[in-house]
Design a protein around this motif. Structure first.
Motif, short mmCIF file in Angstrom:
data_model
loop_
_atom_site.label_atom_id
_atom_site.label_comp_id
_atom_site.label_asym_id
_atom_site.label_seq_id
_atom_site.Cartn_x
_atom_site.Cartn_y
_atom_site.Cartn_z
N SER A 111 0.84 -1.19 0.00
CA SER A 111 0.00 0.00 0.00
C SER A 111 0.89 1.25 0.00
O SER A 111 2.11 1.16 0.14
CB SER A 111 -0.91 -0.02 1.22
N ASN A 112 0.27 2.39 -0.17
CA ASN A 112 0.96 3.68 -0.18
C ASN A 112 2.03 3.78 -1.26
O ASN A 112 3.03 4.48 -1.10
CB ASN A 112 1.57 3.98 1.20
N GLY A 113 1.85 3.03 -2.37
CA GLY A 113 2.76 3.12 -3.50
C GLY A 113 4.15 2.57 -3.27
O GLY A 113 5.09 2.93 -3.97
N VAL A 114 4.31 1.69 -2.27
CA VAL A 114 5.63 1.21 -1.89
C VAL A 114 5.93 -0.13 -2.55
O VAL A 114 5.08 -1.01 -2.63
CB VAL A 114 5.73 1.09 -0.35
N LEU A 115 7.17 -0.27 -3.02
CA LEU A 115 7.67 -1.51 -3.61
C LEU A 115 8.99 -1.86 -2.93
O LEU A 115 9.75 -0.97 -2.54
CB LEU A 115 7.88 -1.35 -5.12
N TYR A 116 9.25 -3.16 -2.78
CA TYR A 116 10.43 -3.65 -2.09
C TYR A 116 11.20 -4.58 -3.00
O TYR A 116 10.60 -5.36 -3.73
CB TYR A 116 10.02 -4.46 -0.85
N ALA A 176 15.82 -2.84 -0.63
CA ALA A 176 15.54 -1.54 -1.25
C ALA A 176 14.05 -1.30 -1.16
O ALA A 176 13.25 -2.16 -1.52
CB ALA A 176 16.00 -1.54 -2.71
N VAL A 177 13.67 -0.15 -0.65
CA VAL A 177 12.27 0.23 -0.52
C VAL A 177 12.08 1.50 -1.33
O VAL A 177 12.73 2.51 -1.07
CB VAL A 177 11.89 0.48 0.96
N VAL A 178 11.23 1.43 -2.37
CA VAL A 178 11.05 2.57 -3.27
C VAL A 178 9.57 2.92 -3.41
O VAL A 178 8.70 2.08 -3.21
CB VAL A 178 11.66 2.31 -4.66
N ARG A 179 9.32 4.16 -3.79
CA ARG A 179 7.97 4.62 -4.12
C ARG A 179 8.09 5.46 -5.40
O ARG A 179 8.65 6.55 -5.37
CB ARG A 179 7.38 5.45 -3.01
N PRO A 180 7.55 4.95 -6.52
CA PRO A 180 7.61 5.73 -7.76
C PRO A 180 6.87 7.06 -7.61
O PRO A 180 5.81 7.12 -6.99
CB PRO A 180 6.89 4.84 -8.78
N GLY A 181 7.47 8.13 -8.15
CA GLY A 181 6.83 9.44 -8.13
C GLY A 181 5.47 9.38 -8.82
O GLY A 181 5.35 8.85 -9.92
N GLY A 182 4.44 9.89 -8.16
CA GLY A 182 3.09 9.86 -8.70
C GLY A 182 2.29 8.66 -8.25
O GLY A 182 1.09 8.55 -8.54
N ALA A 183 2.93 7.72 -7.53
CA ALA A 183 2.24 6.50 -7.10
C ALA A 183 1.96 6.49 -5.60
O ALA A 183 1.54 5.48 -5.06
CB ALA A 183 3.08 5.28 -7.47
N GLU A 184 2.15 7.61 -4.94
CA GLU A 184 2.08 7.66 -3.47
C GLU A 184 0.75 7.14 -2.91
O GLU A 184 0.72 6.58 -1.82
CB GLU A 184 2.33 9.09 -2.97
N SER A 185 -0.33 7.33 -3.62
CA SER A 185 -1.64 6.92 -3.10
C SER A 185 -2.11 5.57 -3.62
O SER A 185 -3.20 5.12 -3.29
CB SER A 185 -2.70 7.98 -3.46
#
Length: 182
Positions: free
Chosen positions: A64-69, A78-87
């Motif tokens: 959730s919250n646009g997070v990928l591991y 590595a924990v990332v959140r693509p810009g624009g995917a926060e929600s």
């Protein structure tokens, strides 16, 4: 003893989940470092684990919250959140390898999206967005050939949504009427 594919896959999925869970149980606010249009979140980022894709010597997980591991043997998490995917709520995930991944978000209308990275998560692009305001994508799966994939969504006025790709996700089309029962 050689385990059947399903048992082996279940064991691997459980093992990878055990590695990811500690990253999800940290403080309620995560530190953020900027890396272009991708946020590099500190381990402990607040997210609920939704999807998991096992690759050779590692895994990708989504939440959730646009997070990928991304994690695995010999590399730090590595924990990332693509810009624009926060929600977005990334629920479906298919890792072709450590660098090439498709992440599917689920949600009403345009909240259902398909994102891709080809460089191990350094950059992400939204490739497909659900155009049906009543639609809600639920699942992403690929056949063993790595080229044939499916996105399944809740039924709308036209019945269940079933999108199909035969080119590894480069293009998607809706399954013809009648392919799946109403």
């Amino acid at each position: 003893m050689i385990l059947p594919d399903l048992t082996r896959r279940t064991a691997l999925t459980g093992s990878a989940a055990a590695l990811v869970v500690p990253a999800l149980s940290g403080p309620s606010v995560a530190g953020v470092r900027s890396a272009g249009h991708v946020e590099m979140l500190e381990p402990g980022a607040v997210s609920q684990l939704r999807g998991l894709s096992i690759i050779r010597h590692g895994y990708w997980a989504s939440g959730s919250n646009g997070v990928l591991y991304q994690g695995g043997r010999g590399r730090s998490l590595a924990v990332v959140r693509p810009g624009g995917a926060e929600s977005l709520d990334f629920r479906g995930l298919h890792a072709f390898d450590a660098d090439h991944v498709l992440a599917m978000s689920a949600g009403p209308g345009t909240a259902s999206q398909l994102w891709r990275t080809r460089d191990g998560g350094r950059t992400w692009a939204a490739e497909v967005t659900n155009s049906d305001p009543d639609g809600f994508w639920d699942a992403l799966v690929f056949a063993r050939d790595g080229r044939t994939g499916y996105i399944l969504g809740d039924p709308t006025g036209e019945g269940f949504t079933l999108l199909i790709t035969r080119d590894g996700g480069a293009s998607w089309s809706r399954a013809p009427q009648g392919l799946i029962p109403a």
